[in-house]
Design a protein around this motif. Structure first.
Motif, PDB file in Angstrom:
ATOM      1  N   THR A   1       0.853  -1.187   0.000  1.00 31.09           N
ATOM      2  CA  THR A   1       0.000   0.000   0.000  1.00 31.09           C
ATOM      3  C   THR A   1       0.890   1.238   0.000  1.00 31.09           C
ATOM      4  OG1 THR A   1      -0.145  -0.005   2.422  1.00 31.09           O
ATOM      5  CG2 THR A   1      -1.853  -1.197   1.215  1.00 31.09           C
ATOM      6  N   ALA A   2       1.046   1.836  -1.165  1.00 32.48           N
ATOM      7  CA  ALA A   2       1.950   2.983  -1.330  1.00 32.48           C
ATOM      8  C   ALA A   2       1.232   4.193  -1.902  1.00 32.48           C
ATOM      9  CB  ALA A   2       3.117   2.586  -2.229  1.00 32.48           C
ATOM     10  N   ILE A   3      -0.064   4.287  -1.641  1.00 29.19           N
ATOM     11  CA  ILE A   3      -0.846   5.432  -2.100  1.00 29.19           C
ATOM     12  C   ILE A   3      -0.652   6.580  -1.127  1.00 29.19           C
ATOM     13  CG2 ILE A   3      -3.178   6.283  -2.574  1.00 29.19           C
ATOM     14  CD1 ILE A   3      -3.938   3.375  -3.195  1.00 29.19           C
ATOM     15  N   SER A   4      -0.432   7.764  -1.632  1.00 26.26           N
ATOM     16  CA  SER A   4      -0.165   8.911  -0.775  1.00 26.26           C
ATOM     17  C   SER A   4      -1.457   9.480  -0.194  1.00 26.26           C
ATOM     18  CB  SER A   4       0.563  10.003  -1.576  1.00 26.26           C
ATOM     19  OG  SER A   4       0.791  11.145  -0.778  1.00 26.26           O
ATOM     20  N   GLY A   5      -1.400   9.867   1.066  1.00 23.48           N
ATOM     21  CA  GLY A   5      -2.494  10.594   1.705  1.00 23.48           C
ATOM     22  C   GLY A   5      -3.674   9.722   2.096  1.00 23.48           C
ATOM     23  N   MET A   6      -4.793  10.398   2.404  1.00 24.37           N
ATOM     24  CA  MET A   6      -5.992   9.722   2.880  1.00 24.37           C
ATOM     25  C   MET A   6      -6.654   8.859   1.822  1.00 24.37           C
ATOM     26  SD  MET A   6      -6.880   9.669   5.944  1.00 24.37           S
ATOM     27  CE  MET A   6      -8.628   9.331   5.829  1.00 24.37           C
ATOM     28  N   ALA A   7      -6.266   9.032   0.566  1.00 18.25           N
ATOM     29  CA  ALA A   7      -6.808   8.190  -0.504  1.00 18.25           C
ATOM     30  C   ALA A   7      -6.454   6.724  -0.277  1.00 18.25           C
ATOM     31  CB  ALA A   7      -6.277   8.652  -1.862  1.00 18.25           C
ATOM     32  N   GLY A   8      -5.456   6.483   0.580  1.00 13.90           N
ATOM     33  CA  GLY A   8      -5.043   5.111   0.831  1.00 13.90           C
ATOM     34  C   GLY A   8      -5.843   4.400   1.907  1.00 13.90           C
ATOM     35  N   LEU A   9      -6.737   5.110   2.627  1.00 13.78           N
ATOM     36  CA  LEU A   9      -7.446   4.487   3.744  1.00 13.78           C
ATOM     37  C   LEU A   9      -8.364   3.354   3.301  1.00 13.78           C
ATOM     38  CD1 LEU A   9      -8.279   4.189   6.656  1.00 13.78           C
ATOM     39  CD2 LEU A   9      -9.869   6.112   6.356  1.00 13.78           C
ATOM     40  N   ALA A  10      -9.288   3.627   2.368  1.00 12.28           N
ATOM     41  CA  ALA A  10     -10.248   2.602   1.948  1.00 12.28           C
ATOM     42  C   ALA A  10      -9.552   1.378   1.351  1.00 12.28           C
ATOM     43  CB  ALA A  10     -11.263   3.192   0.966  1.00 12.28           C
ATOM     44  N   PRO A  11      -8.565   1.551   0.463  1.00 12.95           N
ATOM     45  CA  PRO A  11      -7.858   0.370  -0.055  1.00 12.95           C
ATOM     46  C   PRO A  11      -7.098  -0.394   1.029  1.00 12.95           C
ATOM     47  CG  PRO A  11      -7.486   2.263  -1.473  1.00 12.95           C
ATOM     48  CD  PRO A  11      -8.158   2.779  -0.247  1.00 12.95           C
ATOM     49  N   THR A  12      -6.552   0.313   2.006  1.00 13.81           N
ATOM     50  CA  THR A  12      -5.838  -0.360   3.091  1.00 13.81           C
ATOM     51  C   THR A  12      -6.792  -1.208   3.918  1.00 13.81           C
ATOM     52  OG1 THR A  12      -4.137   1.368   3.208  1.00 13.81           O
ATOM     53  CG2 THR A  12      -4.406  -0.036   5.142  1.00 13.81           C
ATOM     54  N   LEU A  13      -7.959  -0.655   4.232  1.00 14.33           N
ATOM     55  CA  LEU A  13      -8.963  -1.422   4.973  1.00 14.33           C
ATOM     56  C   LEU A  13      -9.412  -2.641   4.169  1.00 14.33           C
ATOM     57  CD1 LEU A  13     -11.101   1.456   6.527  1.00 14.33           C
ATOM     58  CD2 LEU A  13      -9.723  -0.227   7.779  1.00 14.33           C
ATOM     59  N   ALA A  14      -9.575  -2.448   2.853  1.00  7.44           N
ATOM     60  CA  ALA A  14      -9.954  -3.578   1.995  1.00  7.44           C
ATOM     61  C   ALA A  14      -8.865  -4.646   2.000  1.00  7.44           C
ATOM     62  CB  ALA A  14     -10.219  -3.087   0.568  1.00  7.44           C
ATOM     63  N   ALA A  15      -7.611  -4.211   1.956  1.00  8.50           N
ATOM     64  CA  ALA A  15      -6.494  -5.161   1.984  1.00  8.50           C
ATOM     65  C   ALA A  15      -6.446  -5.916   3.306  1.00  8.50           C
ATOM     66  CB  ALA A  15      -5.178  -4.422   1.745  1.00  8.50           C
ATOM     67  N   CYS A  16      -6.857  -5.239   4.389  1.00  3.71           N
ATOM     68  CA  CYS A  16      -6.861  -5.878   5.708  1.00  3.71           C
ATOM     69  C   CYS A  16      -7.841  -7.051   5.775  1.00  3.71           C
ATOM     70  CB  CYS A  16      -7.225  -4.856   6.790  1.00  3.71           C
ATOM     71  SG  CYS A  16      -5.887  -3.721   7.216  1.00  3.71           S
ATOM     72  N   GLU A  17      -8.815  -7.076   4.867  1.00  6.31           N
ATOM     73  CA  GLU A  17      -9.810  -8.140   4.874  1.00  6.31           C
ATOM     74  C   GLU A  17      -9.387  -9.363   4.070  1.00  6.31           C
ATOM     75  OE1 GLU A  17     -13.566  -6.584   3.658  1.00  6.31           O
ATOM     76  OE2 GLU A  17     -13.558  -4.944   5.109  1.00  6.31           O
ATOM     77  N   THR A  18      -8.185  -9.328   3.521  1.00  7.62           N
ATOM     78  CA  THR A  18      -7.737 -10.442   2.662  1.00  7.62           C
ATOM     79  C   THR A  18      -7.079 -11.569   3.435  1.00  7.62           C
ATOM     80  OG1 THR A  18      -5.539  -9.466   2.294  1.00  7.62           O
ATOM     81  CG2 THR A  18      -7.318  -8.811   0.773  1.00  7.62           C
ATOM     82  N   GLY A  19      -6.572 -11.286   4.630  1.00  8.00           N
ATOM     83  CA  GLY A  19      -5.802 -12.294   5.349  1.00  8.00           C
ATOM     84  C   GLY A  19      -4.397 -12.457   4.802  1.00  8.00           C
ATOM     85  N   LYS A  20      -4.021 -11.620   3.812  1.00  5.81           N
ATOM     86  CA  LYS A  20      -2.684 -11.677   3.232  1.00  5.81           C
ATOM     87  C   LYS A  20      -1.778 -10.646   3.914  1.00  5.81           C
ATOM     88  CE  LYS A  20      -4.062 -14.671   0.152  1.00  5.81           C
ATOM     89  NZ  LYS A  20      -4.058 -14.364  -1.275  1.00  5.81           N
ATOM     90  N   ARG A  21      -0.505 -10.690   3.595  1.00  9.35           N
ATOM     91  CA  ARG A  21       0.425  -9.717   4.162  1.00  9.35           C
ATOM     92  C   ARG A  21       0.244  -8.349   3.503  1.00  9.35           C
ATOM     93  NH1 ARG A  21       6.765 -10.937   4.445  1.00  9.35           N
ATOM     94  NH2 ARG A  21       5.918 -12.408   5.991  1.00  9.35           N
ATOM     95  N   ILE A  22       0.285  -7.298   4.325  1.00  7.48           N
ATOM     96  CA  ILE A  22       0.307  -5.926   3.826  1.00  7.48           C
ATOM     97  C   ILE A  22       1.679  -5.335   4.114  1.00  7.48           C
ATOM     98  CG2 ILE A  22      -0.608  -3.596   4.073  1.00  7.48           C
ATOM     99  CD1 ILE A  22      -3.286  -4.806   4.838  1.00  7.48           C
ATOM    100  N   ALA A  23       2.359  -4.854   3.072  1.00 10.59           N
ATOM    101  CA  ALA A  23       3.569  -4.060   3.242  1.00 10.59           C
ATOM    102  C   ALA A  23       3.098  -2.613   3.267  1.00 10.59           C
ATOM    103  CB  ALA A  23       4.544  -4.305   2.089  1.00 10.59           C
ATOM    104  N   LEU A  24       3.015  -2.050   4.466  1.00  9.94           N
ATOM    105  CA  LEU A  24       2.353  -0.757   4.667  1.00  9.94           C
ATOM    106  C   LEU A  24       3.325   0.400   4.481  1.00  9.94           C
ATOM    107  CD1 LEU A  24      -0.341   0.616   5.597  1.00  9.94           C
ATOM    108  CD2 LEU A  24       0.642   0.606   7.898  1.00  9.94           C
TER     109      LEU A  24
END
Length: 353
Positions: free
Chosen positions: A78-101
């Motif tokens: 997740t390398a999106i700048s600013g608050m635009a990254g919140l919704a995709p980060t939350l979506a990624a959190c629901e995958t059970g996969k690793r997030i490189a934040l």
């Protein structure tokens, strides 16, 4: 072969992630960008992802969230700048996969929600910021094995108490300057970081020291530490990327040359370490490491962040929004450099009335 989804492939972190992925032999199966079409086309031609979208196109935001949640990659960067990254980060959190934040704003503005969602789905979050990666590396076990002691407010790692986290800061391009010397600073001067090659927003944040303020809020959530247990120290060489002090007085530090490709790679390969593109430290040539206290009079943004961290999530959200607005105003020549912290403080105070 591990597979990656990169959210924000054309930014500084995204381009370096692609470089690291190529060196590791990892497959990029999905990538997104906002508006840098020319570079995005070059990346697509080279890495040939199965899915690639521009979030600035109609429906792009919904597609971005869908890719974050359904790409099927082993690791989501997740390398999106600013608050635009919140919704995709939350979506990624629901995958059970690793997030490189690599996007700090989601934790600054919604840290409890992000961490709770990750825990609910068993998603592993590995920080990419060099400071948080350093702390992660200094702690023996995974952050998900850590908890907060309700009576002492101390972070526990299987019985080993951590008394303090120490975030290092380069001091930015204006370290040692007085307020008088910063009165007529231009955006071009503020973007000229002495050690790191970064995007515009984070470079200005580094110049005002707000970047370190946002990092301390991020560290609160990643490592379950209260703000009064997180110290910021100026370290101009940017060799020590952060430290952990334990209750017995031991301090463990992570050192490396200032190269974001190293924390990026560690987030991708953890718990393994592989040969990286980063040059090792030449200690004889380095000579010395120096440290200074931050100057709160010249750089008040750090204190504003400490105050927000102590006041709670609402203040942190307002602080982040006000900072994004102030940075944009400064880059567009609407306010001066020294007006950035005043704008943030005024906006925060007004919203909390």
């Amino acid at each position: 072969m591990k597979t990656l989804t990169i959210l924000g492939s054309t930014g500084s972190i995204g381009t370096q992630t692609l470089e690291v992925a190529a060196s590791l032999g990892y497959k990029v199966i999905a990538m997104t960008a906002h508006s840098n079409l020319e570079l995005f086309e070059q990346q697509k031609n080279k890495f040939k992802p199965e899915t690639a979208i521009l979030s600035s196109e109609p429906g792009g935001e919904d597609k971005l969230i869908d890719i974050a949640k359904n790409s099927g990659a082993d690791i989501i960067v997740t390398a999106i700048s600013g608050m635009a990254g919140l919704a995709p980060t939350l979506a990624a959190c629901e995958t059970g996969k690793r997030i490189a934040l690599a996007n700090k704003e989601p934790l600054v503005c919604a840290g409890e929600q992000v961490m709770q969602t990750a825990r609910r789905y068993g998603t592993e979050i590995i920080p990419v910021d060099s400071e948080h990666s350093a702390i992660f590396q200094c702690i023996e076990n995974k952050t998900k094995n850590m908890s907060r002691s309700s009576d002492e407010g101390k972070c526990l790692n299987e019985g080993h108490q951590i008394s303090k986290l120490i975030l290092t800061a380069s001091g930015g391009p204006f370290r040692g300057k007085t307020r008088k010397e910063l009165e007529n600073i231009t955006p071009k001067e503020a973007l000229r970081h002495p050690n790191w090659n970064m995007g515009e927003k984070i470079s200005i944040d580094s110049a005002t020291m707000m970047n370190k303020g946002l990092e301390l809020i991020e560290a609160m959530h990643l490592f379950s530490m209260p703000p009064d247990k997180i110290e910021v120290i100026i370290h101009p060489e940017s060799i020590i990327h952060s430290m952990v002090e334990y209750t017995d007085g031991s301090v463990i530090a992570q050192l490396s040359t200032p190269d974001m490709r190293l924390p990026i790679q560690y987030a991708l390969t953890y718990p393994e370490r592989k040969t990286s593109l980063t040059k090792p430290i030449n200690f004889a040539k380095l000579g010395k490491l120096t440290f200074e206290k931050p100057d709160p009079d010249t750089f008040p943004c750090l204190e504003l962040a400490y105050r927000a961290a102590k006041q709670g999530p609402k203040t942190c959200r307002i602080l982040n929004e006000a900072n994004e607005e102030a940075v944009e105003l400064f880059l567009n020549g609407k306010i001066g450099f020294l007006e950035i912290p005043q704008y943030i403080e005024d906006r925060t105070n007004k919203c909390l009335l």
